[in-house]
Design an enzyme around this catalytic site. Sequence first.
Site, PDB file in Angstrom:
ATOM      1  N   HIS A   1      51.247  -5.358 103.656  1.00  0.00           N
ATOM      2  CA  HIS A   1      50.040  -5.256 104.704  1.00  0.00           C
ATOM      3  C   HIS A   1      49.187  -6.392 104.809  1.00  0.00           C
ATOM      4  O   HIS A   1      48.236  -6.430 105.467  1.00  0.00           O
ATOM      5  CB  HIS A   1      49.152  -4.179 104.160  1.00  0.00           C
ATOM      6  CG  HIS A   1      48.497  -4.326 103.082  1.00  0.00           C
ATOM      7  ND1 HIS A   1      48.956  -4.028 101.545  1.00  0.00           N
ATOM      8  CD2 HIS A   1      47.004  -4.676 102.675  1.00  0.00           C
ATOM      9  CE1 HIS A   1      47.847  -4.509 100.695  1.00  0.00           C
ATOM     10  NE2 HIS A   1      46.909  -4.827 101.425  1.00  0.00           N
TER      11      HIS A   1
HETATM   12  C1  UD1 Z   1      42.091  -3.832 103.307  1.00  0.00           C
HETATM   13  C2  UD1 Z   1      41.679  -4.933 102.562  1.00  0.00           C
HETATM   14  C3  UD1 Z   1      42.783  -5.181 101.405  1.00  0.00           C
HETATM   15  C4  UD1 Z   1      43.348  -3.985 100.702  1.00  0.00           C
HETATM   16  C5  UD1 Z   1      43.594  -3.074 101.864  1.00  0.00           C
HETATM   17  C6  UD1 Z   1      44.443  -1.864 101.036  1.00  0.00           C
HETATM   18  C7  UD1 Z   1      39.790  -6.233 103.422  1.00  0.00           C
HETATM   19  C8  UD1 Z   1      39.551  -7.662 104.179  1.00  0.00           C
HETATM   20  N1  UD1 Z   1      41.249  -5.789 103.100  1.00  0.00           N
HETATM   21  O1  UD1 Z   1      43.115  -4.238 104.032  1.00  0.00           O
HETATM   22  O2  UD1 Z   1      42.304  -6.154 100.476  1.00  0.00           O
HETATM   23  O3  UD1 Z   1      44.491  -4.553 100.189  1.00  0.00           O
HETATM   24  O4  UD1 Z   1      42.674  -2.686 102.405  1.00  0.00           O
HETATM   25  O5  UD1 Z   1      44.846  -1.091 102.016  1.00  0.00           O
HETATM   26  O6  UD1 Z   1      38.562  -5.620 103.373  1.00  0.00           O
HETATM   27  N2  UD1 Z   1      43.977   0.805 110.063  1.00  0.00           N
HETATM   28  C9  UD1 Z   1      44.513   1.745 110.920  1.00  0.00           C
HETATM   29  N3  UD1 Z   1      43.971   2.949 110.029  1.00  0.00           N
HETATM   30  C10 UD1 Z   1      43.326   2.934 108.859  1.00  0.00           C
HETATM   31  C11 UD1 Z   1      42.935   1.678 108.356  1.00  0.00           C
HETATM   32  C12 UD1 Z   1      43.505   0.394 109.002  1.00  0.00           C
HETATM   33  O7  UD1 Z   1      45.042   1.958 111.640  1.00  0.00           O
HETATM   34  O8  UD1 Z   1      42.897   3.985 108.148  1.00  0.00           O
HETATM   35  C13 UD1 Z   1      44.889  -0.686 110.832  1.00  0.00           C
HETATM   36  C14 UD1 Z   1      43.995  -1.230 111.988  1.00  0.00           C
HETATM   37  O9  UD1 Z   1      44.889  -1.670 112.822  1.00  0.00           O
HETATM   38  C15 UD1 Z   1      43.083  -2.134 111.448  1.00  0.00           C
HETATM   39  C16 UD1 Z   1      44.128  -2.729 110.340  1.00  0.00           C
HETATM   40  O10 UD1 Z   1      44.793  -1.596 109.960  1.00  0.00           O
HETATM   41  O11 UD1 Z   1      42.838  -3.249 112.527  1.00  0.00           O
HETATM   42  C17 UD1 Z   1      43.608  -3.581 109.263  1.00  0.00           C
HETATM   43  O12 UD1 Z   1      42.795  -2.760 108.442  1.00  0.00           O
HETATM   44  P1  UD1 Z   1      41.532  -3.232 107.669  1.00  0.00           P
HETATM   45  O13 UD1 Z   1      40.694  -2.210 106.624  1.00  0.00           O
HETATM   46  O14 UD1 Z   1      40.811  -4.214 108.248  1.00  0.00           O
HETATM   47  O15 UD1 Z   1      42.144  -4.084 106.338  1.00  0.00           O
HETATM   48  P2  UD1 Z   1      43.563  -3.859 105.571  1.00  0.00           P
HETATM   49  O16 UD1 Z   1      44.522  -4.470 106.040  1.00  0.00           O
HETATM   50  O17 UD1 Z   1      43.818  -2.027 105.423  1.00  0.00           O
END
Ligand code: UD1
Length: 369
Positions: free
Chosen positions: A204
């Site tokens: 991820h």
């Molecule tokens: C975040 C943390 C990372 C951690 C990870 C655990 C930051 C910068 N990164 O990354 O350190 O290891 O969480 O999972 O804070 N999305 C969904 N549904 C959700 C959550 C995310 O669809 O419930 C998708 C969306 O497309 C979003 C993307 O995932 O744009 C990224 O989500 P985001 O929370 O920004 O970062 P993570 O990659 O989850």
Amino acid sequence: MVRILSVVGARPQFVKLAAVATAVSAAGHEHVIVHTGQHYDAAMSDVFFAGLRIPDPEVHLGVGSGSHGAQTAAMIHGLEAVLEQRRPDWVLVYGDTNSTLAAAVAAVKLHLPLAHLEAGLRSFNRRMPEEHNRVLTDHAADLCLAPTQVAMRHLAAEGLAARSVLVGDVMTDVCLEVRRQVAASAPPLPAGLSPGGYLVATLHRAENTDDAARLRSVVGALARLDTPVLLLSHPRLVERARRHGVDLATGSLHAVPPLPYADTVAAVVRSCGVVTDSGGLQKEAFLLGVPCTTVRTETEWTETVDLGWNVLVPDPAGLAAAVARPRPAPTGATPYGDGTAARVVVAALTGVQQMSADPLPENGGLSSR
Ligand code: UD1
């Protein structure tokens, strides 16, 4: 009684919170849980609260996804009002996500004491958003709660020894307890996977998912492995794969949605190896006695590598050889503690609170160990 306000938002923080919430309530202190909403899918959030019996958040900011600036700013904005109203004795932040940094900034601007759990981890890779989140949060914090001796050394090297304390790793508390709970239950495996005959994989990180060529090459290498791969697919992976036209249902891959924590532990225990870019899963593989291959150039959990249970394979071309390597020698080392860290965290927070006059002494009232 000490009033602790925990800010969480992303999946690994819910696991850490589970251990802390139990210990805070056992010690009879007040605990307010604030959820930023960074992770909002039920499979990424609700099932963790339910499965790990974490009390529901009192406040949910519902911030959701966005660019780093938009997401972090919305969290700071929302948290400021909550913190101003609650004025807890401690704001407790966890790990290295945007929710961590946002809460740190909001707390210190309001002169609220800030404690950082999982302080002192470093990848020394300044292209990772998590690295900036951790460094900035450690330097803002009044109290750095470090999981390992290595983390304590990093904090000391940055001049933070006087406000750092070694508490152990709260994820170990949860992992070992859940391992006991799932020892007798079979994990829900897709057809074609049998105990001992599959790998568990997760992917991820921005550095592996955002660039189309990189994502294609890592997923392609996983799909070409001889062993079936149970790919626990984070929403970010699914979204980027769709955007970049990368097929997650090909070759050896068995892509499934993210699993609840207990099912993940059960799946790892019965696997023959883990391939991941997650921080937490590297450590969980170690604690569960399963060899790990990490698709990154470095790790914060260096003990797993030093003890022979984790290898770093940034180049997907090396993946097949790495997962086929001989099983490492068993180790009795416990760099992540014995599963009682959350109690030490609460003792550190309440000890400092009781010792301190207002404002906090410069060293947080604690000596480094
Ligand atoms: C975040 C943390 C990372 C951690 C990870 C655990 C930051 C910068 N990164 O990354 O350190 O290891 O969480 O999972 O804070 N999305 C969904 N549904 C959700 C959550 C995310 O669809 O419930 C998708 C969306 O497309 C979003 C993307 O995932 O744009 C990224 O989500 P985001 O929370 O920004 O970062 P993570 O990659 O989850």
